[in-house]
Design an enzyme around this catalytic site. Structure first.
Site, PDB file in Angstrom:
ATOM      1  N   HIS A  17       0.861  -1.187   0.000  1.00  0.00           N
ATOM      2  CA  HIS A  17       0.000   0.000   0.000  1.00  0.00           C
ATOM      3  C   HIS A  17       0.893   1.231   0.000  1.00  0.00           C
ATOM      4  O   HIS A  17       1.222   1.797   1.033  1.00  0.00           O
ATOM      5  CB  HIS A  17      -0.905  -0.025   1.240  1.00  0.00           C
ATOM      6  N   HIS A  19       1.329   4.803  -2.469  1.00  0.00           N
ATOM      7  CA  HIS A  19       0.960   5.649  -3.616  1.00  0.00           C
ATOM      8  C   HIS A  19       2.229   6.329  -4.094  1.00  0.00           C
ATOM      9  O   HIS A  19       2.844   7.095  -3.338  1.00  0.00           O
ATOM     10  CB  HIS A  19      -0.074   6.681  -3.191  1.00  0.00           C
ATOM     11  N   HIS A 197      -9.567   0.787  -1.663  1.00  0.00           N
ATOM     12  CA  HIS A 197      -9.550   1.452  -0.363  1.00  0.00           C
ATOM     13  C   HIS A 197     -10.973   1.399   0.197  1.00  0.00           C
ATOM     14  O   HIS A 197     -11.933   1.788  -0.478  1.00  0.00           O
ATOM     15  CB  HIS A 197      -9.148   2.913  -0.516  1.00  0.00           C
ATOM     16  N   GLU A 200     -11.593   3.084   5.843  1.00  0.00           N
ATOM     17  CA  GLU A 200     -10.629   3.982   6.506  1.00  0.00           C
ATOM     18  C   GLU A 200     -11.448   5.071   7.182  1.00  0.00           C
ATOM     19  O   GLU A 200     -11.633   5.067   8.391  1.00  0.00           O
ATOM     20  CB  GLU A 200      -9.660   4.578   5.485  1.00  0.00           C
ATOM     21  N   ASP A 278       1.721   3.990   2.809  1.00  0.00           N
ATOM     22  CA  ASP A 278       0.680   4.804   2.185  1.00  0.00           C
ATOM     23  C   ASP A 278       1.258   5.966   1.367  1.00  0.00           C
ATOM     24  O   ASP A 278       1.509   5.821   0.173  1.00  0.00           O
ATOM     25  CB  ASP A 278      -0.285   5.311   3.260  1.00  0.00           C
ATOM     26  N   ASP A 279       1.456   7.115   2.002  1.00  0.00           N
ATOM     27  CA  ASP A 279       2.023   8.309   1.349  1.00  0.00           C
ATOM     28  C   ASP A 279       3.179   8.802   2.224  1.00  0.00           C
ATOM     29  O   ASP A 279       3.054   9.805   2.949  1.00  0.00           O
ATOM     30  CB  ASP A 279       0.959   9.397   1.204  1.00  0.00           C
TER      31      ASP A 279
END
Length: 334
Positions: A17, A19, A197, A200, A278-279
């Protein structure tokens, strides 16, 4: 805790996961803005870093999309991806499955081919030069409409050798998975796997939709699954993985602090949960930092961390044979 930190650093792991646009570090954003003469609302790298403060998913997305505006050429996308792969090497990530958002770029006039070719070329070099295997997952932006997603899928049709799956990301609230049921059905008919996704900020009902309507192989995030016992039973029984992103969950206020995170509860219940970044440029850490902060806040044992690492390979889209090889490497660290 230095012993646990050292253990995490030597632990082989996969990242499922991530991005790629969310790995855009302030230094590269600033450099590309100058190279490509793109106006950004920051006068320095320090100003960019200070701007990385969010109180919810949308406030993060606003700066995320502004940052992506500096990515123009194929070489920019190559450089972005290569910088992330170098971080993978530092973090002992042996395999990564990378999300990218073509609509973020095509909707501002960047050709679809430029984006995917730059990312793909870096991933190939990552395998050849760094020994890191990878898969590419094309995500649809859920705040845009179905027609836009279908257009993107059509653009991808000549690049199916580069993409393993489609995903669904961006603003969750008000954009349920059911909105993209037909797009995902079409993607599957083209031989692509599906992920999404869900759960969340959105409710457990969104996880059900992703499973039942989008036929996903795994759920990205999914931390709200614990609110629905029947859902938890289904996830455990069908071994459907959750790609959890602890630092992201704290930064976006899904949980107030790491000690309140439900990662250990999910793991102890027998769900196939994984730790991811994630980011990472925006959320304060790459995968090792996510492992470290989660381990320290929740008192995870070496065995629980090793299980998390094994889960990351088991939940990946690599062959069963390769999964076993990687899982055996994890066992050797204990």
């Amino acid at each position: 805790m230095s012993e646990i930190r050292d253990f995490i650093k030597k632990l082989p792991k996969a990242e499922l996961h991530i991005h790629i646009e969310g790995s855009l570090e302030p230094e590269l954003m600033f450099k590309l803005s100058k190279k490509n003469a793109i106006e950004i609302p920051f006068k320095s790298v320090e100003e960019i870093r200070l701007a990385y403060k969010f109180n919810n998913l949308q406030s993060f997305l606003d700066i995320y999309y502004a940052g992506a505006a500096v990515l123009i050429t194929e070489e920019d996308f190559y450089d972005l991806t290569w910088a992330y792969l170098e971080r993978c090497k530092e973090n002992n990530v042996l395999h990564t499955e990378v999300f990218y958002d073509p609509q973020t770029h095509t909707n501002r006039g960047i050709d679809f081919d430029i984006v995917i070719n730059g990312i793909h070329r870096a991933l190939v070099d990552g395998k050849n030069k760094l020994g890191i295997s990878s898969k590419l997952i094309m995500c649809f932006l859920r705040h845009l409409d179905e027609a836009d997603a279908f257009t993107t899928l059509e653009q991808a049709s000549s690049h199916l050798d580069k993409i393993v799956a489609v995903g669904l990301d961006s603003s969750e609230i008000g954009h349920p998975p059911s909105k993209f049921e037909r797009v995902f059905e079409k993607a599957q008919s083209m031989g692509l796997l599906t992920v999404a996704h869900a759960g969340e900020e959105g409710p457990p009902a969104y996880i059900w939709e992703a499973l039942d309507l989008l036929k996903v192989s795994r759920i990205d995030h999914g931390v709200r699954a614990l609110e629905d016992e029947a859902l938890v039973t289904k996830l455990i029984t069908e071994k459907i993985p959750l790609t959890i992103c602890p630092l992201s969950n704290i930064k976006l206020c899904v949980f107030k602090k790491m000690s309140e995170h439900n990662y250990r509860k999910l793991l102890k219940k027998g769900l196939v949960v994984t730790i991811n970044s994630d980011d990472p440029a925006y959320f304060g850490g790459y995968i090792n930092q996510n492992y470290i902060e989660t381990a320290e806040a929740l008192s995870l044992s070496k065995e629980e961390l090793a299980l998390s690492a094994k889960n990351s390979f088991i939940a990946s889209f690599i062959s069963d044979e390769q999964k076993k090889i990687y899982c055996d490497l994890v066992d050797k660290t204990l």
